[in-house]
Design a protein around this motif. Structure first.
Motif, short mmCIF file in Angstrom:
data_model
loop_
_atom_site.label_atom_id
_atom_site.label_comp_id
_atom_site.label_asym_id
_atom_site.label_seq_id
_atom_site.Cartn_x
_atom_site.Cartn_y
_atom_site.Cartn_z
N LEU A 1 15.15 65.62 -54.31
CA LEU A 1 16.47 66.01 -53.80
C LEU A 1 17.33 64.77 -53.53
CD1 LEU A 1 15.28 68.85 -51.44
CD2 LEU A 1 16.91 69.18 -53.32
N MET A 2 16.70 63.73 -52.96
CA MET A 2 17.44 62.49 -52.69
C MET A 2 17.91 61.83 -53.98
SD MET A 2 15.58 60.66 -49.39
CE MET A 2 13.89 60.99 -49.80
N SER B 1 21.00 65.98 -48.32
CA SER B 1 21.84 66.21 -47.13
C SER B 1 22.22 67.68 -46.97
CB SER B 1 23.12 65.36 -47.21
OG SER B 1 23.86 65.69 -48.37
N SER B 2 22.18 68.44 -48.07
CA SER B 2 22.55 69.86 -48.00
C SER B 2 21.34 70.78 -48.15
CB SER B 2 23.57 70.19 -49.10
OG SER B 2 23.03 69.90 -50.38
N THR B 3 20.13 70.20 -48.14
CA THR B 3 18.91 70.99 -48.33
C THR B 3 17.87 70.65 -47.25
OG1 THR B 3 19.31 70.81 -50.72
CG2 THR B 3 17.20 71.74 -50.03
N ILE B 4 17.38 71.67 -46.58
CA ILE B 4 16.36 71.50 -45.53
C ILE B 4 14.98 71.46 -46.19
CG2 ILE B 4 15.28 72.60 -43.52
CD1 ILE B 4 18.14 73.99 -43.20
N VAL B 5 14.15 70.51 -45.77
CA VAL B 5 12.78 70.43 -46.27
C VAL B 5 11.81 70.42 -45.08
CG1 VAL B 5 11.10 69.17 -47.67
CG2 VAL B 5 13.51 69.14 -48.32
N VAL B 6 10.90 71.37 -45.08
CA VAL B 6 9.89 71.48 -44.02
C VAL B 6 8.51 71.56 -44.67
CG1 VAL B 6 9.07 72.79 -42.02
CG2 VAL B 6 11.51 72.75 -42.56
N SER C 1 7.99 66.67 -59.46
CA SER C 1 8.31 67.15 -60.80
C SER C 1 8.76 68.60 -60.77
CB SER C 1 7.10 66.98 -61.71
OG SER C 1 7.35 67.49 -62.99
N LEU C 2 8.05 69.41 -59.98
CA LEU C 2 8.39 70.83 -59.83
C LEU C 2 9.78 70.99 -59.23
CD1 LEU C 2 7.56 73.82 -59.91
CD2 LEU C 2 6.44 73.49 -57.69
N MET C 3 10.08 70.18 -58.22
CA MET C 3 11.38 70.25 -57.56
C MET C 3 12.50 69.83 -58.52
SD MET C 3 12.45 71.21 -54.58
CE MET C 3 14.18 71.68 -54.52
N GLU C 4 12.23 68.85 -59.33
CA GLU C 4 13.22 68.42 -60.33
C GLU C 4 13.56 69.56 -61.30
OE1 GLU C 4 11.98 63.65 -60.49
OE2 GLU C 4 11.16 65.07 -61.96
#
Length: 299
Positions: free
Chosen positions: A229-230, A236-241, A198-201
């Protein structure tokens, strides 16, 4: 005749004392365990490791769930003290607010071992990993992928917990090396996948394609962010770690849905915590009462 009775009484007391000592030595050790939240997969993995190695060592384990409440955790430790357990293992809810549990255990003369997370008050022993190091590894991974330049967001863990504090500090330290990495936003997702999603949205609505990378303090939140993101075709343009190396995260890394997880060793944390608790319960001095298990990057 009087001497005979005294002598017999002495022999009886000696035999009784020896018998009592032997009986105490033969008793099964009981260890009380208060876990931060058994709804969290990594914490559950640590708990399962504790149970596994307690069984191997023929130790009786009493495991309770603090449900993220430091007050509840303190009450649980008080109950363990009343039950006269031989040792306590604490997976602290909060750095400061869980500290009274340590003080109470020490006052009662019961050894206490912190596992996975720390408290302001020092326990008799600690097993975990350097949370600052996990954040540094994550930021280094992101910096390398972005060639040291880009915008990132950071999803923090439950505020006030040691892992959140140290992962935040570790990230800030690592970012000093990369002045061209800009943090657009930082907020807690409370270790929760749905909350992080929800925060990412919300951040996607605010910043859109300006977000090049996400560092989440744990895998549950990293997976939530990746899903958001998906859903917007931005992964595809954002790195998630993220951090922990739980099963879902490792599968997501293999499926290229998550770029990396900073693997934390739940198995060895549980194993070493049990071993230290047993040694302390038996009044043995451990060779090392502060065990740090290294993180590993899996990508």
């Amino acid at each position: 005749m009087k001497f005979k009775y005294i002598f017999l009484a002495f022999i009886g007391f000696f035999i009784f004392s020896c018998g009592q000592k032997k009986s105490t030595e033969g008793q099964t050790l009981r260890i009380g365990v208060s876990m931060l939240s058994l709804q969290n997969e990594f914490v559950l993995n640590v708990s399962q490791s504790l149970e596994k190695y307690a069984k191997e060592n023929k130790v009786e384990l009493i495991v309770v769930d603090a449900e993220r409440s430091s007050l509840k955790q303190i009450e649980q430790v008080e109950n363990f003290i009343n039950q006269q357990v031989d040792a306590i293992i604490l997976n602290p809810c909060e750095f400061e607010a869980s500290s009274p549990a340590i003080i109470k255990a020490k006052k009662a003369g019961i050894p206490i071992v912190n596992v996975n997370s720390s408290t302001k008050e020092k326990p008799d022993a600690f097993v975990g990993s350097d949370d600052k190091e996990s954040a540094k590894l994550a930021i280094e991974f992101i910096a390398k992928k972005l060639n040291g330049k880009g915008n990132i967001v950071i999803i923090q863990g439950y505020l006030g917990q040691a892992a959140q504090i140290d992962r935040d500090l570790g990230a800030k330290d690592a970012l000093k090396k990369y002045p061209n990495l800009k943090v657009l936003a930082t907020q807690t997702g409370e270790w929760d996948r749905a909350k992080a999603m929800s925060l990412m949205e919300n951040w996607i609505q605010l910043h859109g394609k300006n977000i090049q990378a996400v560092f989440a303090h744990n895998d549950e939140m990293g997976l939530g962010a990746a899903q958001a993101l998906m859903d917007k075709n931005l992964k595809s343009s954002t790195i998630v770690v993220s951090v922990d190396g739980i099963a879902d995260a490792r599968k997501a890394v293999k499926a290229k849905k998550l770029d990396a997880t900073i693997l934390q060793d739940a198995e060895n944390q549980g194993k070493n915590a049990i071993q230290l608790a047993i040694q302390l319960a038996k009044k043995q001095k451990p060779k090392n009462a502060d065990i740090l298990i290294p993180f590993q990057v899996e990508n």
